[in-house]
Structure formats: structure tokens, C-alpha cells
Write a protein that holds these residues in place. Structure first.
Motif, mmCIF file in Angstrom:
data_model
loop_
_atom_site.group_PDB
_atom_site.id
_atom_site.type_symbol
_atom_site.label_atom_id
_atom_site.label_comp_id
_atom_site.label_asym_id
_atom_site.label_seq_id
_atom_site.Cartn_x
_atom_site.Cartn_y
_atom_site.Cartn_z
ATOM 1 N N GLU A 1 38.260 49.508 27.317
ATOM 2 C CA GLU A 1 39.635 49.121 27.634
ATOM 3 C C GLU A 1 39.687 47.699 28.193
ATOM 4 N N ALA A 2 40.838 47.071 28.022
ATOM 5 C CA ALA A 2 41.108 45.770 28.636
ATOM 6 C C ALA A 2 42.304 45.925 29.569
ATOM 7 N N LYS A 3 42.040 45.875 30.873
ATOM 8 C CA LYS A 3 43.091 45.996 31.883
ATOM 9 C C LYS A 3 42.489 45.567 33.214
ATOM 10 N N GLU A 4 43.333 45.234 34.160
ATOM 11 C CA GLU A 4 42.810 44.833 35.466
ATOM 12 C C GLU A 4 42.211 46.033 36.190
ATOM 13 N N ILE A 5 41.005 45.822 36.722
ATOM 14 C CA ILE A 5 40.350 46.844 37.542
ATOM 15 C C ILE A 5 40.450 46.389 38.996
ATOM 16 N N VAL A 6 41.374 46.991 39.721
ATOM 17 C CA VAL A 6 41.583 46.639 41.129
ATOM 18 C C VAL A 6 40.342 47.019 41.930
ATOM 19 N N SER B 1 37.579 45.151 41.784
ATOM 20 C CA SER B 1 36.440 44.459 41.179
ATOM 21 C C SER B 1 36.415 43.013 41.654
ATOM 22 N N TYR B 2 35.297 42.322 41.452
ATOM 23 C CA TYR B 2 35.314 40.894 41.746
ATOM 24 C C TYR B 2 35.860 40.138 40.535
ATOM 25 N N CYS B 3 36.528 39.031 40.814
ATOM 26 C CA CYS B 3 37.220 38.221 39.805
ATOM 27 C C CYS B 3 38.100 39.085 38.904
ATOM 28 N N PRO B 4 39.046 39.834 39.508
ATOM 29 C CA PRO B 4 39.876 40.733 38.710
ATOM 30 C C PRO B 4 40.861 39.969 37.830
ATOM 31 N N GLY B 5 41.194 40.571 36.685
ATOM 32 C CA GLY B 5 42.161 39.966 35.776
ATOM 33 C C GLY B 5 42.623 40.976 34.749
ATOM 34 N N SER B 6 43.670 40.648 34.033
ATOM 35 C CA SER B 6 44.259 41.601 33.086
ATOM 36 C C SER B 6 43.355 41.871 31.892
ATOM 37 N N LYS C 1 34.486 48.575 35.579
ATOM 38 C CA LYS C 1 34.420 47.257 34.943
ATOM 39 C C LYS C 1 32.979 46.822 34.712
ATOM 40 N N PHE C 2 32.738 46.274 33.508
ATOM 41 C CA PHE C 2 31.421 45.714 33.204
ATOM 42 C C PHE C 2 31.509 44.272 32.705
ATOM 43 N N ALA C 3 32.728 43.759 32.507
ATOM 44 C CA ALA C 3 32.873 42.405 31.958
ATOM 45 C C ALA C 3 34.213 41.805 32.332
ATOM 46 N N GLY C 4 34.262 40.480 32.352
ATOM 47 C CA GLY C 4 35.511 39.758 32.575
ATOM 48 C C GLY C 4 35.587 38.577 31.623
ATOM 49 N N ILE C 5 36.808 38.241 31.218
ATOM 50 C CA ILE C 5 37.025 37.188 30.224
ATOM 51 C C ILE C 5 37.851 36.059 30.836
ATOM 52 N N SER C 6 37.496 34.824 30.483
ATOM 53 C CA SER C 6 38.266 33.661 30.927
ATOM 54 C C SER C 6 38.427 32.708 29.744
#
Length: 284
Positions: free
Chosen positions: A145-150, A152-157, A166-171
Motif C-alpha cells: 500500500e501507499a499511504k502515510e504511516i503515522v 514512522s520516521y519521515c512520514p508522507g502520503s 512501513k518499509f519504504a518512503g518516496i521523495s
């Protein structure tokens, strides 16, 4: 194998070819500041039409990457001292977001696209990376899934998660017609241990003070690695093979490459700029 289907977002991946600059196994001497200079260089080169689309996988050892907001923490140096004691170097990236952990079990991927005549919507860039990761792990039984995980570090949509962990974040970073979509993938080791360290950093750097910006309260249990979530040993090398296979299936042509002569000059410019910025912000 059945032919993959492509959403409008993943059409971005159907480039004429993918130039692969693999920096995933350079070891501990490969500094994270070099990576951010690399992406700015490639953004400029691709945006000017001097290079086609680029995929750059990269790994850095024991580095905490802070965002610009983190540098405004009231007791920043106390937090940095703690991270140094844990064996981590601290740098500040040249874009937004908040603190993330990089180590030998975290694979980062930068996809650099030309924007072309028609502007590429920001969400389309994020969706392209999300679709790529889903395609890479399409044989696994878990939905990504892609959604904000409250918490987590560096949270985002566009946090990527499985079962709300969460296992990944995108910028994204955009420079002169080039778009770099970047992801960090926690492949192995403990996601919650990484989160605990960032949580302690924020506690020490805030010390209970109120700030204009709301820094995240870290809940370590909402973060995990792919190995933990898939309940099997997965290595950075495994994910690299999945990445290259998916890109080849998407466009048909991938080739290994390095920076070219003009790009090397650009790289020196961007590298010196980010080094100077870090010296100014961190005082060393």
C-alpha cells in the motif's frame, strides 16, 4: 510469464531505454553527499536531453540523512552527538523531508526522467515508483500500500507498507526539466530498531520544547524491513535483481553506464555545493 499491464503512472517506466548507474556495492567509502550530487547532476543532464532516463541504485553505510526542517531542532547538536555515539555519520540533504536511516541493509533507488514538453504531475512520479515496487514483488503474497504511516520516521502520503508496517518512503527532486524520484527500501535487519534510534534522536534534539514545526513522535512498531514482512531472508542483491528484471520487462533495453565527461564537471559543481551547505548548517 504473462505480459505485465501498465497503469498511466507506470507508463513513465516505458522509456526507450534505461541507463543503469549501479552504486549499490561501492562500500563504506561511498559518501552520502556524493549521492545527492549525483542525482542533481543526472537531473540536469536528463532535463537538457543529454541523457536518456537513468536508474541509479545506491547504498550507504551507517548514515543518518536529515531534512532541512531537522536542522531547526532546538537541541540539534545533542541529537547528532547521540547518533554519532551509535556509529552513524550525520548529513543534511538538499531537499525536504525528515530524518531517515541509511545502512548496508537499505537499498535506495533513484529514477531520473525527462519532463519533456508536458509537465509530469507530482503524484504521477510517486505512483510510477510505487507501481515499479509492486511489479518487483508481484510474486509475493502481500499487497503493498501507499499511504502515510503515522508514527514512522519521515512520514508522507507515499509511505509504502504491508499490513500497516512501513518499509519504504518516496521523495522527489526536480531540476531544470529533470525529475528524480527516490525511494529508500529497508530490505533487511530490524525496521523497528532503526525507528527507535530516530525516535531517541528527536527526544534529545527537542527535549520537550514546543516548535512551530510538528516533528513526528516515532512509534517503532509501525516500521519493519522487507525481510521481516515477507518472513524470509531478502538481501539487497536480491532486490537489485528484481529491479533490473522489472525495468527490462518494462522497456526491453537496459545498459550499464557511468558519468560522462560533461556530467563529471556538473557533478563536481553540485558536490562542492552540497558539501559547503553541510559545512554551513552543521558547522563542520
Amino acid at each position: 510469464m504473462t505480459e505485465p499491464t501498465f497503469t498511466p503512472a507506470i507508463q513513465l517506466l516505458k522509456q526507450p531505454s534505461w541507463r543503469i548507474i549501479d552504486q549499490s556495492s561501492l562500500g563504506s567509502n561511498f559518501h552520502a553527499l556524493q549521492s545527492f550530487a549525483m542525482d542533481d547532476t543526472l537531473c540536469t543532464s536528463v532535463g537538457k536531453g543529454e541523457s536518456g532516463a537513468v536508474c541509479r541504485p545506491w547504498v550507504h553505510h551507517n548514515t543518518i540523512v536529515l531534512g532541512i526542517q531537522d536542522t531547526r531542532l532546538p537541541h540539534l547538536q545533542t541529537g547528532i552527538d547521540y547518533l554519532n555515539e551509535q556509529g552513524f555519520e550525520v548529513i543534511v540533504r538538499n531537499s525536504g523531508g525528515l530524518a531517515v536511516v541509511l545502512d548496508s541493509g537499505v537499498l535506495n533507488i533513484s529514477l531520473v526522467f525527462p519532463e519533456g514538453e508536458k509537465a509530469i504531475d507530482i503524484n504521477r512520479g510517486y505512483d510510477a515508483m510505487w507501481e515499479l515496487i509492486k511489479h518487483m514483488f508481484r510474486d509475493m503474497p502481500h499487497f503493498i500500500e501507499a499511504k502515510e504511516i503515522v508514527g514512522s520516521y519521515c512520514p508522507g502520503s507515499y509511505d509504502l507498507s504491508i499490513r500497516n508496517k512501513k518499509f519504504a518512503g518516496i521523495s522527489q527532486r526536480r531540476i531544470r526539466g529533470g525529475i528524480a524520484v527516490q525511494i529508500y527500501l529497508c530490505v533487511d535487519k530490524s525496521g523497528s530498531e532503526r525507528a527507535k534510534m530516530i525516535g531517541e534522536f528527536y527526544k534529545l534534539a527537542l527535549q520537550g520544547e514546543q516548535t512551530k514545526f510538528a516533528f513526528p513522535t516515532i512509534e517503532p512498531d509501525v516500521m519493519a524491513s522487507l525481510s521481516e514482512l515477507m518472513e524470509q531472508d531478502i538481501t539487497v542483491q536480491d532486490v537489485m535483481m528484481r529491479l533490473l528484471t522489472s525495468l527490462k520487462e518494462t522497456c526491453g533495453t537496459i545498459f550499464a553506464n557511468t558519468l560522462q565527461a560533461d556530467e563529471l564537471e556538473l557533478y563536481e559543481h553540485y558536490y562542492h555545493r552540497i558539501v559547503e551547505r553541510n559545512q554551513k548548517v552543521l558547522g563542520y
